[in-house]
Design an enzyme around this catalytic site. Structure first.
Site, mmCIF file in Angstrom:
data_model
loop_
_atom_site.group_PDB
_atom_site.id
_atom_site.type_symbol
_atom_site.label_atom_id
_atom_site.label_comp_id
_atom_site.label_asym_id
_atom_site.label_seq_id
_atom_site.Cartn_x
_atom_site.Cartn_y
_atom_site.Cartn_z
ATOM 1 N N GLN A 172 12.286 -13.382 -29.035
ATOM 2 C CA GLN A 172 12.807 -12.030 -29.168
ATOM 3 C C GLN A 172 11.810 -11.016 -28.623
ATOM 4 O O GLN A 172 10.617 -11.319 -28.476
ATOM 5 C CB GLN A 172 13.077 -11.710 -30.638
ATOM 6 C CG GLN A 172 14.052 -12.660 -31.314
ATOM 7 C CD GLN A 172 14.523 -12.113 -32.663
ATOM 8 O OE1 GLN A 172 14.925 -10.961 -32.775
ATOM 9 N NE2 GLN A 172 14.469 -12.944 -33.678
ATOM 10 N N GLU A 214 -5.505 -3.775 -34.643
ATOM 11 C CA GLU A 214 -6.354 -4.466 -33.666
ATOM 12 C C GLU A 214 -7.029 -3.460 -32.736
ATOM 13 O O GLU A 214 -8.227 -3.552 -32.468
ATOM 14 C CB GLU A 214 -5.533 -5.471 -32.849
ATOM 15 C CG GLU A 214 -5.097 -6.690 -33.648
ATOM 16 C CD GLU A 214 -4.560 -7.821 -32.769
ATOM 17 O OE1 GLU A 214 -4.451 -7.635 -31.534
ATOM 18 O OE2 GLU A 214 -4.254 -8.897 -33.311
ATOM 19 N N PHE A 255 -1.904 -15.465 -54.839
ATOM 20 C CA PHE A 255 -3.250 -14.960 -54.558
ATOM 21 C C PHE A 255 -3.310 -14.316 -53.180
ATOM 22 O O PHE A 255 -3.963 -13.282 -52.997
ATOM 23 C CB PHE A 255 -4.302 -16.072 -54.667
ATOM 24 C CG PHE A 255 -5.701 -15.535 -54.511
ATOM 25 C CD1 PHE A 255 -6.325 -14.860 -55.555
ATOM 26 C CD2 PHE A 255 -6.381 -15.652 -53.302
ATOM 27 C CE1 PHE A 255 -7.596 -14.311 -55.397
ATOM 28 C CE2 PHE A 255 -7.656 -15.115 -53.144
ATOM 29 C CZ PHE A 255 -8.264 -14.453 -54.197
ATOM 30 N N CYS A 278 24.079 -20.890 -26.189
ATOM 31 C CA CYS A 278 24.300 -21.796 -25.057
ATOM 32 C C CYS A 278 25.108 -21.101 -23.946
ATOM 33 O O CYS A 278 25.908 -20.207 -24.234
ATOM 34 C CB CYS A 278 25.040 -23.057 -25.523
ATOM 35 S SG CYS A 278 23.958 -24.338 -26.222
ATOM 36 N N HIS A 283 18.482 -23.263 -30.666
ATOM 37 C CA HIS A 283 18.441 -23.077 -29.213
ATOM 38 C C HIS A 283 17.121 -22.385 -28.844
ATOM 39 O O HIS A 283 16.761 -21.378 -29.464
ATOM 40 C CB HIS A 283 19.640 -22.237 -28.761
ATOM 41 C CG HIS A 283 19.831 -22.269 -27.271
ATOM 42 N ND1 HIS A 283 20.838 -22.964 -26.661
ATOM 43 C CD2 HIS A 283 19.090 -21.731 -26.264
ATOM 44 C CE1 HIS A 283 20.737 -22.852 -25.346
ATOM 45 N NE2 HIS A 283 19.668 -22.094 -25.084
ATOM 46 N N HIS A 300 14.645 -19.971 -27.935
ATOM 47 C CA HIS A 300 14.723 -18.541 -27.621
ATOM 48 C C HIS A 300 13.635 -17.770 -28.351
ATOM 49 O O HIS A 300 13.075 -18.235 -29.335
ATOM 50 C CB HIS A 300 16.091 -17.975 -28.016
ATOM 51 C CG HIS A 300 16.269 -17.815 -29.511
ATOM 52 N ND1 HIS A 300 16.452 -18.880 -30.366
ATOM 53 C CD2 HIS A 300 16.277 -16.708 -30.291
ATOM 54 C CE1 HIS A 300 16.581 -18.433 -31.609
ATOM 55 N NE2 HIS A 300 16.480 -17.121 -31.589
ATOM 56 N N SER A 345 17.237 -18.883 -37.102
ATOM 57 C CA SER A 345 18.574 -19.258 -37.552
ATOM 58 C C SER A 345 19.333 -20.047 -36.490
ATOM 59 O O SER A 345 20.470 -20.419 -36.700
ATOM 60 C CB SER A 345 19.354 -18.021 -37.973
ATOM 61 O OG SER A 345 19.357 -17.079 -36.935
ATOM 62 N N HIS A 377 20.152 -26.750 -24.861
ATOM 63 C CA HIS A 377 20.089 -26.511 -26.299
ATOM 64 C C HIS A 377 18.991 -27.332 -26.979
ATOM 65 O O HIS A 377 18.457 -26.934 -28.027
ATOM 66 C CB HIS A 377 21.462 -26.861 -26.906
ATOM 67 C CG HIS A 377 21.618 -26.506 -28.349
ATOM 68 N ND1 HIS A 377 21.742 -25.206 -28.781
ATOM 69 C CD2 HIS A 377 21.663 -27.273 -29.460
ATOM 70 C CE1 HIS A 377 21.866 -25.186 -30.104
ATOM 71 N NE2 HIS A 377 21.824 -26.431 -30.535
ATOM 72 N N ASN A 380 10.221 -17.000 -33.205
ATOM 73 C CA ASN A 380 10.242 -17.712 -34.486
ATOM 74 C C ASN A 380 10.838 -19.075 -34.200
ATOM 75 O O ASN A 380 11.977 -19.166 -33.772
ATOM 76 C CB ASN A 380 11.126 -16.988 -35.504
ATOM 77 C CG ASN A 380 10.542 -15.672 -35.933
ATOM 78 O OD1 ASN A 380 9.327 -15.517 -36.041
ATOM 79 N ND2 ASN A 380 11.407 -14.690 -36.191
ATOM 80 N N CYS A 413 27.066 -23.167 -30.559
ATOM 81 C CA CYS A 413 25.846 -22.348 -30.474
ATOM 82 C C CYS A 413 26.141 -21.060 -29.722
ATOM 83 O O CYS A 413 26.652 -21.082 -28.603
ATOM 84 C CB CYS A 413 24.749 -23.136 -29.757
ATOM 85 S SG CYS A 413 23.356 -22.107 -29.271
#
Ligand SMILES: O=P(O)(O)O[C@H]1O[C@H](CO)[C@@H](O)[C@H](O)[C@H]1O
Ligand SMILES: O=P(O)(O)O[C@H]1O[C@H](CO)[C@@H](O)[C@H](O)[C@H]1O
Lengths: 386, 386
Positions: free
Chosen positions: B172, B186, B356, B55, B168, B170, B165, B117, B157, B52
């Site tokens: 962003q 908004e 739709f 890590c 671990h 995390h 992807s 992890h 995500n 990883c």
């Protein structure tokens, strides 16, 4: 000092149809991918699948109905519709500004494109696609007079990656009492464009067709562009160069339609199929235009399949005049189709529109011009037929 | 005549933050699903994975850098950023109304939530989540003074289904020269709301918090509601009943935050975490509020995991004041977090927002109130700990 380079530097482009921006990060195509991969379903479907609820003569999903022995297209009402004709309506007179609600009646149809289970638009002929267009027109025209239907949305979800639950070639039509958000936005932005540009019958998409295809302008601007590019190094000039019409976003065209990767594309290989004439709806097409639409649909879907040698997933749909009887909407509407395909690098690696895209703004890696070039370089003979 | 029933009949609900509608088709939950299923990755990750690139002590994705032996959170610049600080800028002075473009500079960071992890926010403790909040605050505050950064988008995500992807734990941070579309929308809609409601410091989200949580109003409206429901059978009244504040969309809350399935939720189990106080940004929180945010994040992510007994995928992010120095933006902003999770029925069956939804309008199956009840019924003790 370094000059701005559209193939290297991050920029955002404006989508005038939706009034929103998309972030383009061309250097990001070098990123390695270790995330989810899609199945590349090797296509060994039979032409008739006894377990398929869309094949001729088979039982439908509901369980009781049986499909006829249809020979070209077949239209029926969705057994699990998202909107229905027979429900009470609701008037929200609460005046609440935060909890606003409206009832939505409507009807949902499924249109099988072919009796053959293993076909897709990409490997049908122009002549085989033509009845699909007729089915779209007939469905729209039969729903148009209904008082509880003000908009008819024709679309196709193709491939498991786009939520399609049955590979039999088919599309859907969701017809609603309301005008859905995307169409409402497009009409609003086309109205504002018309107003900004002197009113009358001025049309954003007519202008956009001209921008992307006008050969005179093309010649002129590319001369101007190269002159400028070689002589004047300032950033504003580079902008002018990169954004002039030079045909670099055109994938294919015929007399009646042009298919481009729009300047503001969000999905990696998104395309926009535009009627060259200002037509409000599919049923306003003449015979030639109907044939040309079948032709351009075959050609773009075939190019898509050839891009990564796979049955290319996408969501696709028609934007045309609402059926609300509004003369203003009718005058503003300009027939076009959107293709939103998820694949980015191969048959199995897609683009995810997730965190930043959902919370911030649409983001893409390769430039629309790079995507257009890739598609323009693809053959119009289907890889399976070679 | 049949009365309108929100659990049976199609309706659309208005999202005042985005100024758009979502179609709700509650009867559609009965639809069988034969489409794509997600992997339910059985979670047998080690607490340290030598392959990883997130890590501690391991090599990073770029190849040359090595991670420190970090003990709680770890922040670094993304090796494949979508925006960069060191690029030329571009002024588009073409005046073109169709091909509009702007350069976007910025910076992208990755924040590891834990050295372990195999952890996620859902099985970390309040005390372990607290440093994540500090990392968000420190990142925002360190970027805030930079002239080429006007907005800081913090997001996560989670799960392969949401384009992540690396499992671990995390998130962003994408910080940009422009204010991204969603935040801009908004702010625009909150500005219009303020104007419609007398100006001053009137805030849409303060009002929404009150609507969903005010116990007095709750008691009053539920009395009124049942009185009306039993005595007056007309449709408008039913609307009033269903849309009053009755606590039916609250998932969980503490002194400083409330988590609701918003009235206008698009994703099946979408939630909105709202600060009860009108705070412009994370760094305006006092100690208690920081602890309460850690607490509500653990509780909602734990409920998510318990819903289908899986590591629940989502995209999540913080909306707060832009860093453009605008006093107006500062006054309008009301700290909140959105959770957009894709799962619909089980660990493997997701909702696809496709045809739709992309061409027409957002569409959901179960009602927000049904989703809120399912989440409110989930335990706050993680299934793996039981
Ligand atoms: O940077 P990551 O995690 O590799 O990438 C992920 O999140 C980004 C921001 O939402 C998206 O643009 C990517 O499509 C997605 O795969
Ligand atoms: O009706 P289908 O094809 O089963 O369903 C598919 O298309 C619909 C319309 O875009 C979506 O709402 C569904 O999420 C998707 O799975």
């Amino acid at each position: 000092s370094i000059q701005f380079d559209f193939n290297q530097h991050s920029h955002r482009r404006f989508n005038p149809l939706t009034d929103s921006w998309v972030l383009c990060s061309p250097h990001r195509t070098q990123r390695p991918w270790q995330g989810q991969e899609e199945d590349n379903e090797v296509d060994t479907r039979p032409s008739h699948d006894p377990t398929c609820y869309l094949c001729p003569r088979n039982k439908r999903a509901g369980g009781t109905l049986q499909n006829p022995d249809y020979k070209s297209t077949f239209i029926f009402e969705n057994d699990f519709p998202s909107v229905r004709q027979d429900q009470p309506s609701l008037v929200d007179d609460s005046g609440d500004d935060l909890l606003k609600v409206q009832s939505v009646r409507g009807q949902c149809h499924v249109i099988c494109f072919s009796p053959l289970h293993d076909k897709t638009l990409a490997d049908m002929t122009d002549a085989q696609i033509r009845p699909v267009i007729d089915a779209w027109i007939n469905t729209y025209e039969s729903l148009r007079p209904k008082s509880y239907i003000n908009h008819v949305q024709i679309f196709e979800n193709k491939g498991a990656a786009m939520g399609c639950s049955n590979p039999h070639p088919h599309g859907q039509v969701w017809s609603t009492e309301d005008i859905p958000h995307e169409t409402a936005q497009e009409l609003k932005n086309m109205r504002a464009y018309r107003k900004r540009h002197g009113g009358g019958s001025k049309c954003m998409l007519c202008d956009y067709v001209r921008t992307e295809t006008d050969n005179d302008r093309k010649a002129k601007s590319s001369t101007a562009a190269s002159a400028l590019a070689s002589s004047v190094p300032s950033a504003p000039v580079r902008a002018a160069v990169a954004t002039t019409a030079d045909g670099s976003r055109v994938v294919c065209e015929n007399d009646s339609f042009v298919c481009v990767v729009p300047f503001w594309a969000t999905w990696p290989f998104e395309t926009l199929v535009l009627s060259k004439a200002h037509l409000a709806r599919l049923s306003d097409m003449n015979e030639q235009q109907k044939e040309d639409l079948a032709n351009i649909l075959r050609r773009i879907t075939c190019r898509y399949d050839n891009l990564f040698n796979c049955s290319f997933p996408y969501s696709m749909g028609v934007h045309q005049a609402p059926t609300d009887g509004s003369e203003e909407h009718e005058g503003l509407s300009h027939l076009h189709l959107h293709f939103y395909p998820p694949l980015l690098r191969s048959a199995t690696v897609r683009k995810f529109l997730v965190g930043f895209e959902l919370l911030g703004q649409a983001q893409r890696d390769l430039t629309p011009e790079q995507a257009a070039k890739r598609l323009a370089d693809c053959s119009e003979v289907h890889y399976k037929a070679v």
